[in-house]
Design an enzyme around this catalytic site. Structure first.
Site, mmCIF file in Angstrom:
data_model
loop_
_atom_site.group_PDB
_atom_site.id
_atom_site.type_symbol
_atom_site.label_atom_id
_atom_site.label_comp_id
_atom_site.label_asym_id
_atom_site.label_seq_id
_atom_site.Cartn_x
_atom_site.Cartn_y
_atom_site.Cartn_z
ATOM 1 C CG ASP A 319 -28.228 23.247 -76.835
ATOM 2 O OD1 ASP A 319 -27.908 23.990 -77.783
ATOM 3 O OD2 ASP A 319 -29.358 23.289 -76.319
ATOM 4 C CD GLU A 503 -32.565 24.127 -84.920
ATOM 5 O OE1 GLU A 503 -32.338 24.503 -83.760
ATOM 6 O OE2 GLU A 503 -33.083 23.022 -85.191
#
EC number: 3.2.1.28
Length: 570
Positions: A319, A503
């Site tokens: 996403d 991340e």
């Protein structure tokens, strides 16, 4: 003003107050019986339903830089009473919405910034992070959106204060590498608990994540635990593996060719495959304003359709990405639910193979044969419908246009990862990935620059691991080495400069965190930690493990990936 497409959530407060009050009582008892998934509890409601117009108004007022902040806030008293007070006060002169929120809610605390000891190697830094990232939520506040879990767990880090489904497998790889098998066992137990409690593993342990799952890695988690505990782990979690499979396949028995139901799809030739799906079609509470803005940018599409496709993309883990969009520069053209993803179906093939192995371990040969047959049928469907013969790589199937999509993404490596690819096709995928996705800092997610975080130039740790292990499964060691070495160099350079793991990474160079997406770059970071430890052991001799990336590139990978026992290379 509340958008028409979400007005039903607001009207729900007025129409079913008594029912909602009952739900709140159920929710209160839920937190007290969190360790007993067999107790008959209703699904707790997410904050946008509990708080109706108050939730909408707070999010639209943008009181907090991150929409997740209020979604994670804990009401200090019965939400119905807070909502009643809000209705009475909001039109009064001098009403201060921020003050009202501060009085009636406990906001999530900002995590203390972790300052690692000076001079740590990469491995030492990661080993030191495991306790920092460990959480325990056996007991939670009565109206908290956080769902309790019986055992401790490791969170990704940054704004992510809860456990996430597919992130956790790659985190668990690192925990195992660090010798923390107790934590691996605890996390598998938590996911087993969630399956028993909710019928599936939600996106994360928040009420607003219950309407969807994420890439199904539970089979891989159980297989990982079985490396340490043997077949006992497979036998212990066989019931939960079966329940997860039932969740993904719900409704398949009634489907006719050309029909879809929630997460399952039957193509015109009778082939059964799966897609991502969210049971709700409203804005995501954690990204409320962003989703409403996306819908407003495309008034020609039904709002509920866009909301569901946004939510379903969140279920995919990607996403967002051009992979799900008709126009890569326009998020409102997203149509996740009309796309059959190659990675999802590879993972469900693995689930079927693990079910076969677990059934055999439990002595049920008939069930083992049944699941093997399902896996074989899925493998044939993947080869038939998810292979782009013109381009020479695995890709997603477009239900809207009834054809294979042309875009190359890192998801093309998943059939190799689960040993479901034909050998000649694996070689073509390796060549395509090397030519189009491999960059100086690792494997790009796609070759499209859309501004979304699951597109170029970003590279993500889980996809690097899937690629490296999948390529090794088929003897593509040179390409696997390129992916491994380049990504590790990127991680090391970033760590040397910033003393953290992040991340995602910009793979167009080395030493830079990735960008794009709905929130700032997060550090921590669970799955990067896990993949980094695994990759360090790939490039260093087993008899002489390394604590940081060597200054000299090795000639070859020193270890081979752990083959999945239930699948064989074609």
């Amino acid at each position: 003003m509340i958008p028409p497409e979400i007005r039903r959530s607001v009207l729900l407060q007025k129409a079913i107050k008594l029912a909602l009050a009952g739900t709140l009582l159920t929710f209160a008892s839920f937190s007290a019986t969190a360790a007993d998934p067999s107790s008959d509890t209703e699904t707790p409601q997410p904050p946008d339903i509990l708080l109706g117009p108050l939730f909408n108004d707070v999010q639209n007022a943008k009181l907090f830089p991150d929409q997740k902040t209020f979604a994670d806030a804990i009401p200090n008293s019965d939400p119905l009473m807070i909502l009643a007070d809000y209705r009475m006060q909001r039109n009064q002169s001098g009403f201060d919405l921020r003050h009202f929120v501060d009085v009636n809610f406990t906001l999530p605390k900002a995590g203390e910034k972790y300052v690692p000891p000076a001079g740590q190697s990469l491995r030492e830094h990661i080993d030191g992070l495991w306790p920092v990232l460990t959480r325990s939520t056996k007991n939670v506040e009565k109206w908290d959106s956080l769902l309790p879990l019986p055992e401790s767990y490791v969170v990704p880090g940054g704004r992510f204060r809860e456990i996430y489904y597919w992130d956790s497998y790659f985190t668990m790889l690192g925990l195992a590498e660090s010798g923390h098998w107790d934590k691996v066992a605890d996390m598998v137990a938590n996911f087993g608990y969630e399956i028993d409690a909710w019928g599936h593993i939600p996106n994360g342990n928040r009420t607003y994540y219950l309407s969807r799952s994420q890439p199904p890695f539970f089979a891989f988690m159980v297989e990982l635990l079985a490396q340490h505990e043997g077949d006992d782990a497979l036998k212990e979690y066989l019931p939960q593996l079966q329940k997860e499979y039932a969740y993904w396949m719900e409704g398949v028995e009634t489907l006719q060719p050309g029909q879809q139901n929630q997460r399952v799809v039957k193509l015109e030739d009778g082939s059964v495959l799966n897609r991502y799906w969210d049971d709700r079609d409203t804005p995501r509470p954690e990204s409320w304003v962003e989703d409403i803005a996306t819908v407003k940018s495309n008034p020609n599409r039904p709002a509920t359709e866009i909301y569901r496709d946004l939510r379903s993309a969140a279920a995919s883990g990607w996403d967002f990405s051009s992979r799900w969009m008709d126009n890569p520069q326009q998020l409102s053209t997203i149509r996740t639910t009309t796309i059959v993803p190659v990675d999802l179906n590879a993972l469900l093939y693995q689930l079927e193979k693990t079910l076969a192995r677990a059934s055999a371990a439990a002595g049920d040969r008939a069930k083992a044969s049944h699941y093997d047959a399902l896996a074989n049928a899925r493998q044939k469907a993947i080869e038939m419908h998810l292979w782009n013969n013109k381009e020479g790589w695995y890709a997603d199937y477009d239900l809207k246009n009834n054809k294979i999509r042309d875009q190359l993404t890192a998801a093309a490596l998943f059939p190799l990862y689960v040993n479901a690819a034909a050998k000649d096709r694996a070689a073509k995928v390796a060549a395509a990935a090397q030519a189009h996705l491999l960059q100086p800092g690792g494997l790009a997610t796609t070759s499209v620059k859309s501004g979304q975080q699951w597109d170029a130039p970003n590279g993500w740790a889980p996809l690097q691991w899937v690629a490296a292990e999948g390529l090794q499964n088929y003897g593509q060691d040179d390409v696997a080495m390129e992916v491994t070495w380049r990504f590790l160099t990127n991680v090391q350079h970033t760590y040397d400069r910033e003393k953290k793991l992040v991340e995602k990474y910009d793979v167009s160079s080395t030493g830079t965190g990735g960008g794009g997406g709905e929130y700032p770059l997060q550090d921590g970071f669970g799955w990067t930690n896990g993949v980094t430890l695994k990759m360090l052991d790939l490039i260093c001799p087993q008899e002489k493990p390394c604590d940081s990336v060597p200054s000299t590139r090795p000639a070859s990978l020193s270890a081979t990936p752990t083959k999945t026992p239930s699948a064989a290379t074609q």
